[in-house]
Scaffold this motif. Sequence first.
Motif, short mmCIF file in Angstrom:
data_model
loop_
_atom_site.label_atom_id
_atom_site.label_comp_id
_atom_site.label_asym_id
_atom_site.label_seq_id
_atom_site.Cartn_x
_atom_site.Cartn_y
_atom_site.Cartn_z
N PRO A 1 0.81 -1.22 0.00
CA PRO A 1 0.00 0.00 0.00
C PRO A 1 0.84 1.27 0.00
O PRO A 1 0.46 2.27 -0.61
CB PRO A 1 -0.83 -0.14 1.28
CG PRO A 1 -0.91 -1.61 1.53
CD PRO A 1 0.39 -2.17 1.05
N ALA A 2 2.00 1.25 0.68
CA ALA A 2 2.86 2.42 0.68
C ALA A 2 3.42 2.70 -0.71
O ALA A 2 3.48 3.86 -1.16
CB ALA A 2 3.99 2.23 1.69
N TYR A 3 3.83 1.66 -1.40
CA TYR A 3 4.35 1.83 -2.77
C TYR A 3 3.26 2.35 -3.70
O TYR A 3 3.51 3.22 -4.54
CB TYR A 3 4.91 0.50 -3.27
CG TYR A 3 5.60 0.59 -4.62
CD1 TYR A 3 6.96 0.82 -4.71
CD2 TYR A 3 4.88 0.44 -5.81
CE1 TYR A 3 7.60 0.91 -5.94
CE2 TYR A 3 5.49 0.52 -7.04
CZ TYR A 3 6.86 0.75 -7.11
OH TYR A 3 7.48 0.84 -8.33
N LEU A 4 2.05 1.83 -3.58
CA LEU A 4 0.95 2.29 -4.44
C LEU A 4 0.62 3.75 -4.19
O LEU A 4 0.34 4.51 -5.12
CB LEU A 4 -0.28 1.42 -4.19
CG LEU A 4 -0.27 0.02 -4.81
CD1 LEU A 4 -1.52 -0.74 -4.40
CD2 LEU A 4 -0.17 0.11 -6.32
N ALA A 5 0.61 4.16 -2.91
CA ALA A 5 0.31 5.56 -2.60
C ALA A 5 1.36 6.50 -3.20
O ALA A 5 1.02 7.57 -3.72
CB ALA A 5 0.22 5.75 -1.09
N LEU A 6 2.62 6.11 -3.16
CA LEU A 6 3.67 6.94 -3.74
C LEU A 6 3.62 6.91 -5.26
O LEU A 6 3.88 7.93 -5.92
CB LEU A 6 5.03 6.45 -3.25
CG LEU A 6 5.31 6.61 -1.76
CD1 LEU A 6 6.63 5.95 -1.39
CD2 LEU A 6 5.34 8.08 -1.37
N ALA A 7 3.27 5.76 -5.86
CA ALA A 7 3.22 5.66 -7.31
C ALA A 7 2.08 6.49 -7.89
O ALA A 7 2.21 7.05 -8.99
CB ALA A 7 3.08 4.20 -7.71
N GLN A 8 0.96 6.59 -7.18
CA GLN A 8 -0.17 7.37 -7.65
C GLN A 8 -0.07 8.85 -7.30
O GLN A 8 -0.96 9.63 -7.64
CB GLN A 8 -1.47 6.80 -7.08
CG GLN A 8 -1.75 5.39 -7.54
CD GLN A 8 -3.01 4.82 -6.90
OE1 GLN A 8 -3.67 5.49 -6.11
NE2 GLN A 8 -3.34 3.58 -7.25
N LEU A 9 0.99 9.23 -6.59
CA LEU A 9 1.12 10.62 -6.17
C LEU A 9 1.27 11.55 -7.36
O LEU A 9 0.70 12.66 -7.38
CB LEU A 9 2.32 10.75 -5.22
CG LEU A 9 2.40 12.01 -4.37
CD1 LEU A 9 1.21 12.13 -3.45
CD2 LEU A 9 3.69 12.00 -3.54
N GLY A 10 2.03 11.15 -8.37
CA GLY A 10 2.23 12.01 -9.53
C GLY A 10 0.98 12.19 -10.37
O GLY A 10 0.81 13.23 -11.02
#
Length: 351
Positions: free
Chosen positions: A203-212
């Motif tokens: 979930p942490a990786y997904l949140a950072l990946a969708q940040l842009g």
Amino acid sequence: MATANFSPALRAPASSRPYTKANRGYGKRSSPNQRPAHADDFMLLPERERYIAGYVDHLPDGAAMDIKSLAKSIPLYGQMAVGSALRALGVAGHLRYAQCRVEERGQVRWVTRTFWSRTARDNEWWDAFLEAENNRASQEAAATTVPQLPPQVPTEAPAPQTDAESPAPVTPAEPATQPTSPAPVPVVPQQRTPDPTPGHPTPAYLALAQLGRIEPRLPLSATDCTALEPLAAQWFARGVDADYLTHALTSGLPAQVGSPIGLVRRRLHDKIPPHLPTTPTPATPGSPVRRLMMECTGCGTPGPSEALPDGLCRTCRKPDPDAASEQATGANAERNVHSLVAELRGMLKHP
């Protein structure tokens, strides 16, 4: 030949339109051990209260029972009339309001529960019922707070081989005098937790990946997301979700961001939320935390059930002296007007 209607209670007309549904977990809650519906239900109540009580009694559990919803569904009475009728139904023992303590995502809030009984109950019955509901709510909260871990099945160690089970040694072809080199010991590779792959991101990786995609000023590459993932995982470990993390990282950004990874790393360090305990704070001995508290039917003031007999607080039980005097004055004036009109009509009859 006319047929007499022996039912003293006014029934709400059947309506084809659907009833107003409350939010999940709210609305009407029927009390247990009620008698079956009968034609003489609520016959001791006034006409308005009989009508509204009959309509509420036919509503299913989960239907909206607030004043606005009932006034919208019953066109005969407005909000003030419905509110007065609900207050009278509470005094008669058919209705009780209670505030329930709800804990979600580390936040505590109080919501209003509505309990309905077709059978009129006295104050002692409602006190015992709310006490049982309070104990049940406390047990449910304790069960949801302490997570139940799955039982761990112990793994049995392999039994050592005995001499009877071990294979017989093979006699070497070389003479016994020739030295033999020791057999190499096989090296067993140590098992480790595999790193998250793009096919199974955390979930942490997904949140950072969708940040842009949410904020164009913070585009992060795959390498940036992998480097910042441990910092973002600490946020999730403290009970926040992806929406909270995204809002904290994207709020108050400057007009231009020169280094998105540097700004995100700095905010992950500086804005990390506090660590909340996973277990509830122990209460003081002798004062358990109440999760259900009765609410006044008239003004909504919360309090223990013994302080709200008939569902009303002390202020709502005492009539307002000014209102009583005004009502008496109005009644006297109305009687005087009627008597004056009667006298005038009598005078007109004389020649």
